[in-house]
Design an enzyme around this catalytic site. Sequence first.
Site, short mmCIF file in Angstrom:
data_model
loop_
_atom_site.label_atom_id
_atom_site.label_comp_id
_atom_site.label_asym_id
_atom_site.label_seq_id
_atom_site.Cartn_x
_atom_site.Cartn_y
_atom_site.Cartn_z
N THR A 10 0.80 -1.23 0.00
CA THR A 10 0.00 0.00 0.00
C THR A 10 0.84 1.28 0.00
O THR A 10 1.85 1.37 0.68
CB THR A 10 -0.94 0.00 1.23
N ALA A 18 -2.30 4.11 -3.63
CA ALA A 18 -2.44 2.73 -4.12
C ALA A 18 -2.83 1.84 -2.96
O ALA A 18 -1.98 1.37 -2.21
CB ALA A 18 -1.12 2.26 -4.74
N ARG A 73 -26.61 -12.29 33.15
CA ARG A 73 -27.26 -11.03 33.46
C ARG A 73 -28.78 -11.22 33.59
O ARG A 73 -29.42 -11.73 32.67
CB ARG A 73 -26.94 -10.02 32.35
N HIS A 100 -24.29 -6.65 26.04
CA HIS A 100 -23.73 -6.26 27.34
C HIS A 100 -24.35 -4.94 27.84
O HIS A 100 -24.02 -4.48 28.93
CB HIS A 100 -22.21 -6.06 27.25
N GLU A 130 -6.47 -6.52 3.14
CA GLU A 130 -6.49 -7.69 2.24
C GLU A 130 -7.74 -7.68 1.35
O GLU A 130 -8.35 -8.71 1.11
CB GLU A 130 -6.42 -8.99 3.05
C1 FAD Z 1 -4.11 -1.04 10.34
C2 FAD Z 1 -3.80 -1.31 8.91
C3 FAD Z 1 -2.84 -2.24 8.58
C4 FAD Z 1 -2.51 -2.47 7.24
N1 FAD Z 1 -1.50 -3.34 6.93
C5 FAD Z 1 -1.07 -3.40 5.64
C6 FAD Z 1 0.10 -4.16 5.31
O1 FAD Z 1 0.71 -4.82 6.15
N2 FAD Z 1 0.55 -4.12 4.03
C7 FAD Z 1 -0.08 -3.40 3.07
O2 FAD Z 1 0.38 -3.38 1.94
N3 FAD Z 1 -1.21 -2.69 3.34
C8 FAD Z 1 -1.70 -2.67 4.61
N4 FAD Z 1 -2.82 -1.94 4.91
C9 FAD Z 1 -3.50 -1.21 3.85
C10 FAD Z 1 -4.86 -1.80 3.47
O3 FAD Z 1 -4.69 -3.01 2.79
C11 FAD Z 1 -5.59 -0.72 2.65
O4 FAD Z 1 -5.93 0.31 3.55
C12 FAD Z 1 -6.81 -1.26 1.95
O5 FAD Z 1 -6.42 -2.11 0.90
C13 FAD Z 1 -7.71 -0.15 1.39
O6 FAD Z 1 -6.96 0.75 0.64
P1 FAD Z 1 -7.09 2.32 0.91
O7 FAD Z 1 -6.92 2.54 2.38
O8 FAD Z 1 -6.20 3.04 0.01
O9 FAD Z 1 -8.60 2.64 0.58
P2 FAD Z 1 -9.22 2.97 -0.95
O10 FAD Z 1 -8.65 1.97 -1.86
O11 FAD Z 1 -8.90 4.42 -1.18
O12 FAD Z 1 -10.71 2.77 -0.69
C14 FAD Z 1 -11.63 3.80 -0.24
C15 FAD Z 1 -13.04 3.24 -0.31
O13 FAD Z 1 -13.35 2.95 -1.69
C16 FAD Z 1 -13.88 1.62 -1.74
N5 FAD Z 1 -13.61 0.98 -3.02
C17 FAD Z 1 -12.42 0.73 -3.59
N6 FAD Z 1 -12.58 0.06 -4.74
C18 FAD Z 1 -13.93 -0.13 -4.88
C19 FAD Z 1 -14.75 -0.79 -5.85
N7 FAD Z 1 -14.21 -1.38 -6.92
N8 FAD Z 1 -16.10 -0.80 -5.66
C20 FAD Z 1 -16.65 -0.19 -4.58
N9 FAD Z 1 -15.92 0.46 -3.65
C21 FAD Z 1 -14.58 0.46 -3.80
C22 FAD Z 1 -13.15 0.90 -0.64
O14 FAD Z 1 -13.82 -0.32 -0.31
C23 FAD Z 1 -13.20 1.91 0.47
O15 FAD Z 1 -14.44 1.87 1.11
C24 FAD Z 1 -3.21 -1.75 6.24
C25 FAD Z 1 -4.21 -0.85 6.58
C26 FAD Z 1 -4.51 -0.62 7.90
C27 FAD Z 1 -5.60 0.37 8.23
#
Ligand code: FAD
Length: 388
Positions: free
Chosen positions: A132, A136, A275, A346, A371
């Site tokens: 990420t 991206a 409860r 709860h 994921e």
């Molecule tokens: C605590 C935490 C740990 C993480 N650990 C890792 C890690 O170890 N390695 C790593 O690489 N990444 C990691 N991530 C990243 C995570 O995988 C991404 O946050 C996730 O894939 C979503 O990407 P984004 O945050 O850019 O959201 P966006 O891609 O910007 O999405 C924004 C919204 O648009 C929606 N959306 C996107 N595409 C579509 C579609 N085709 N149709 C409808 N809606 C859509 C999404 O569902 C979401 O609601 C982590 C994130 C967090 C919060």
Amino acid sequence: MKVFEELERRRDWSEDERQLIQSVERICRDVIAPSAAAYDEAEAYPQASMDAINQLGLNAIFVQEAYGGAPMRYRVYLKVVQLISAACASTGIIYATTFHGLKPLIDFGTEDQKQRLLPRIADGAIGALAITEPNAGSDATGMTTSFRPSGDHIVIDGGKIFISNGDVADEILLFGKWSAIDDARASITALILEKGTPGFSIGRTEKKMGHRAAPTVELKFEGARVPKANLIGAPGGGLKLLFQCLNKSRPSIAAHALGIATAAFGDMVAYMNERRLSGRRVIDFQGNQFSLADMATDLAMCELWLDHVAALVESGATDIGVEASMVKMRSTDLAMRIATEAVQMHGGYGYIREFRVERLMRDAKLTQIWEGTYQVHRQLIGRSFADK
Ligand SMILES: Cc1cc2nc3c(=O)[nH]c(=O)nc-3n(C[C@H](O)[C@H](O)[C@H](O)COP(=O)(O)OP(=O)(O)OC[C@H]3O[C@@H](n4cnc5c(N)ncnc54)[C@H](O)[C@@H]3O)c2cc1C
């Protein structure tokens, strides 16, 4: 809970597998669960829990024997993830992330790479998976981190965000774009970046809603140099590699979510039985029994579907993206639903930190986001039925 005990009793664990599972149950009960709330509160790395995991040698169960491992079936790994995550979701994800990051090396690394990089993982070193970037997430093809070949090395510039285990990892599976290939998809490439590589540094550490004991950090690359010998697959082969690996990491996220769901379900049922309101237990209200029935049934179905996906992986099947998406999507939605209902059952106490369900609800939310978000999985499953 008889229905779940019976489901577990009928699983065909070998004697060795059963013993390992019992040892994991023991460390969960004695070490991991009792310290989970304190680590969460302090937002501190759960060192004692990770030490207990390494004393049992739990990384070794997913590494081949030739490289210091003591491999067991994939379903055993999933069971271990589920048990640890029920005890402490943060610890569960630190453990599982090593598997997610290093499985491509285990499955597709060269002999030299496996000999150099796997023994320390089998011994308890930590792994991470870095995809990420700020622009991206769901669409990994938007990544801009660049891999530029330079003699025997690859020079890396760019950065990653939200990387689980990023600051504690000994080895990171890093995705970037091969500079000589001018195509958003065909340029994506993977390599192993080792801790201490010059030009690689850790940026901000995120403050999170849940999983507060599991570190999530930014990675920065300023001319970081990695030997070409650390390339996993060919330049441009990263996207294919990623899809193959997701088939194994998504069921693992499902197991993690089912761990949270099981813990929340257990706490909820215990509280509903205990409860009393106007002389009746919370569980005696028929409306509450209806919700419990739906949740228990869905939990049993998810467990069985996870068994099915585990069997597919063990059989060597590779075209299982839809099955893996289904188990990831349904188990993570269920974890959020059960954890939310557990808080509700709860009453006010559910909102108070003293009760574990408060933490479980915060922990459950993330499972629906990483994921592949639940929207992305619905899209993947739904479009698989469209005629080509
Ligand atoms: C605590 C935490 C740990 C993480 N650990 C890792 C890690 O170890 N390695 C790593 O690489 N990444 C990691 N991530 C990243 C995570 O995988 C991404 O946050 C996730 O894939 C979503 O990407 P984004 O945050 O850019 O959201 P966006 O891609 O910007 O999405 C924004 C919204 O648009 C929606 N959306 C996107 N595409 C579509 C579609 N085709 N149709 C409808 N809606 C859509 C999404 O569902 C979401 O609601 C982590 C994130 C967090 C919060």
